[in-house]
Design an enzyme around this catalytic site. Structure first.
Site, mmCIF file in Angstrom:
data_model
loop_
_atom_site.group_PDB
_atom_site.id
_atom_site.type_symbol
_atom_site.label_atom_id
_atom_site.label_comp_id
_atom_site.label_asym_id
_atom_site.label_seq_id
_atom_site.Cartn_x
_atom_site.Cartn_y
_atom_site.Cartn_z
ATOM 1 N N TYR A 170 0.031 25.366 66.544
ATOM 2 C CA TYR A 170 1.236 24.701 66.045
ATOM 3 C C TYR A 170 1.593 23.578 67.003
ATOM 4 C CZ TYR A 170 6.081 23.877 64.681
ATOM 5 O OH TYR A 170 7.247 23.287 64.262
ATOM 6 N N ASP A 272 -1.473 19.087 74.279
ATOM 7 C CA ASP A 272 -0.106 19.422 73.904
ATOM 8 C C ASP A 272 0.382 20.478 74.892
ATOM 9 O OD1 ASP A 272 2.276 20.209 72.890
ATOM 10 O OD2 ASP A 272 1.553 20.690 70.879
ATOM 11 N N LYS A 300 10.422 21.387 75.648
ATOM 12 C CA LYS A 300 10.856 22.703 76.130
ATOM 13 C C LYS A 300 11.264 22.703 77.614
ATOM 14 C CE LYS A 300 8.316 25.270 72.560
ATOM 15 N NZ LYS A 300 9.183 26.021 71.690
HETATM 16 C C1 LIG Z 1 2.575 23.757 71.385
HETATM 17 C C2 LIG Z 1 3.770 23.205 70.675
HETATM 18 N N1 LIG Z 1 3.798 21.893 70.370
HETATM 19 C C3 LIG Z 1 4.856 21.350 69.757
HETATM 20 C C4 LIG Z 1 5.941 22.111 69.387
HETATM 21 C C5 LIG Z 1 7.110 21.486 68.702
HETATM 22 O O1 LIG Z 1 8.172 21.369 69.583
HETATM 23 P P1 LIG Z 1 9.671 21.253 69.048
HETATM 24 O O2 LIG Z 1 10.035 22.575 68.444
HETATM 25 O O3 LIG Z 1 10.460 20.869 70.258
HETATM 26 O O4 LIG Z 1 9.665 20.164 68.019
HETATM 27 C C6 LIG Z 1 5.951 23.479 69.683
HETATM 28 C C7 LIG Z 1 7.111 24.331 69.324
HETATM 29 O O5 LIG Z 1 7.098 25.533 69.440
HETATM 30 C C8 LIG Z 1 4.834 24.047 70.326
HETATM 31 O O6 LIG Z 1 4.778 25.352 70.626
#
Ligand SMILES: Cc1ncc(COP(=O)(O)O)c(C=O)c1O
Length: 463
Positions: A170, A272, A300
């Site tokens: 995700y 990511d 985060k």
């Molecule tokens: C690995 C990863 N990338 C991107 C995101 C998206 O981040 P946000 O919820 O701040 O949009 C998440 C959210 O859990 C994530 O776990």
């Protein structure tokens, strides 16, 4: 994040006992959270499913939180928990961290928003350069926006449209990555046949068709996909350690080979690090695994409990923005409150020493979890690094999403979550999640967790 978990793993556990315990613990949770139920009934009248984000939907209903302090949170029924959820891994500084709170309060008194750059953004960007070895940074408001910019930038840099990602990952809620997030086992096809399976409605096929997924920890499958899609792939976006299907670390040498293959094929590599960044080491996965990507996305924990995101990039990619070729916009990008929180979190709270403490605390949690697993002969193993960890209910280590779907015992995971919630541990919902520690977590919090886990292990094995 919490999703439906159609897991098929089955282990030598008495299923009747497991089902009975699950009923009992679920009723207990319902009894303890009646005010949350009332809030939820009220919320459903004005918010779909009664929550601000679908990741907050859980069975039987969401637990509404009233306040947090340090490592603790209290729900609206007055139940106290040691917080292992930590806002999906955001609050590594601890709830209401006094240094962060003071910095934000001071900034609030002198203005909350200008949509003009402030010194705070320079300091945070300088700190990210130090930590992640990429020379240029832009800010966003979330992880979703950061990965969206990174994908756009890769397309702008290469003139190509296709994107590769990893099965079962995700990366946020935008068209390019809402693909192959939680596909069914029978949709996956051969390992070296990169497919894209849209995740939910609302994403145009014309866009999701541009994204294909390959399995994690399989550089040969990636090589084959790159050969089949020669000259078409702009980027590979991946978590260097998968953190949305429990935790799956990269196998030895895998990331180095991914780096070689992407470079050789003119493909931009995007790490990511929304989850791993500033949690698993000072310099995140980039430092921990020693492989550098073309872009790194953060959100985060990097922003000290406030809603921020960032994308780090090479000079070559940064030139696309500086020259006006790619338009990276956002009213709140680099917002001074968020920058004040991040600056303080990164320079005064999450220091190199803090990572040593997080690692030590986590290692105790992981090693005693292993002792409990051994004592009760549970089909499970602990996995973790830095501030992050989990117990995975599989008797064999997972290497990728296919393993996760076929080997994890979802019923055991669900019961373990209920035990945690009923024994004073606020735990991320969903079988696929992990805990995140903060610098405020004490030995007592760890003992509370281990006692809850031992009660679960004892009862579920009938010991
Ligand atoms: C690995 C990863 N990338 C991107 C995101 C998206 O981040 P946000 O919820 O701040 O949009 C998440 C959210 O859990 C994530 O776990």
């Amino acid at each position: 994040m919490a999703v439906e978990t159609p897991l098929t793993g089955v282990s030598a556990i008495d299923r009747d006992r497991l089902a009975k315990l699950t009923r009992v613990e679920r009723e207990k949770l319902e009894q303890r959270t009646q005010r949350s139920r009332e809030h939820w009934e009220r919320a459903k009248k004005v918010m779909p499913a009664g929550v601000p984000s679908s990741f907050q939907s859980i069975e039987p209903w969401p637990v509404f939180v009233e306040r947090g302090e340090g490592s603790k949170v209290w729900d609206v029924d007055g139940n106290e928990y040691s917080d292992f959820h930590n806002g999906f891994g955001v609050v590594c500084v601890g709830h209401g961290n006094p240094k962060v709170a003071a910095a934000v309060a001071e900034q609030a008194r002198s203005g909350t928003h200008f949509a003009a750059p402030t010194e705070g953004a320079i300091v945070v960007a300088e700190e990210l350069v130090r930590r992640f070895q990429l020379p240029q940074w832009r800010f966003t408001n979330s992880g979703t926006e950061a990965t969206m910019d990174a994908v756009h930038l890769a397309r702008a840099a290469t003139g190509r449209d296709a994107i590769l990602k990893i099965e079962g990952s995700y990366h946020g809620q935008h068209d390019a990555v809402m693909v192959s997030v939680y596909p069914e086992l029978d949709e996956l096809g051969d390992r070296d046949d990169p497919r894209g399976i849209p995740y939910g409605a609302g994403y145009p096929r014309a866009l999701t068709d541009l994204t294909r997924a390959v399995p994690f920890n399989d550089a040969d499958a990636l090589e084959s996909a790159l050969t089949k899609m020669e000259g078409q792939v702009a980027a590979l976006i991946m978590e260097p350690a998968m953190m949305n299907i429990n935790i799956i670390p990269p196998a030895d040498g895998y990331l180095a080979r991914v780096r070689e293959l992407t470079a050789a094929n003119g493909v931009k590599l995007i790490f990511d690090e929304v989850k791993t960044g500033c949690t698993i080491a000072y310099g995140g996965a980039t430092e921990r695994f020693g492989v550098e990507a073309d872009m790194v996305t953060l959100a985060k924990a990097t922003f000290g409990g406030y809603p921020g995101g960032a994308v780090g990039m090479t000079e070559e990619i940064a030139a696309l923005i500086a020259d006006g070729e790619y338009h990276q916009y956002g009213t709140f990008n680099g917002n001074p409150l968020v920058m004040a929180a991040s600056r303080t979190a990164l320079t005064e709270v999450l220091t190199a020493d803090a990572y040593e403490k997080l690692e030590r605390t986590n290692q105790r949690l992981l090693s005693v979890s292993q002792e409990i697993i051994d004592r009760y002969n549970l089909p499970a193993y602990p996995e973790g690094m830095g501030a992050k960890g989990c117990v995975i209910f599989s008797s064999e280590p997972l290497r990728d999403y296919r393993d996760y779907l076929s080997k994890v015992d979802g019923e055991l995971g669900t019961l373990a979550w209920l035990y945690h919630m009923n024994h004073g541990i606020f735990m991320t919902p969903g079988v696929e999640e992990e805990w995140t520690l903060s610098i405020a977590h004490s030995d007592d919090d760890i003992t509370t967790y281990l006692n809850a886990f031992e009660s679960f292990a004892r009862d579920v094995t009938g010991s």
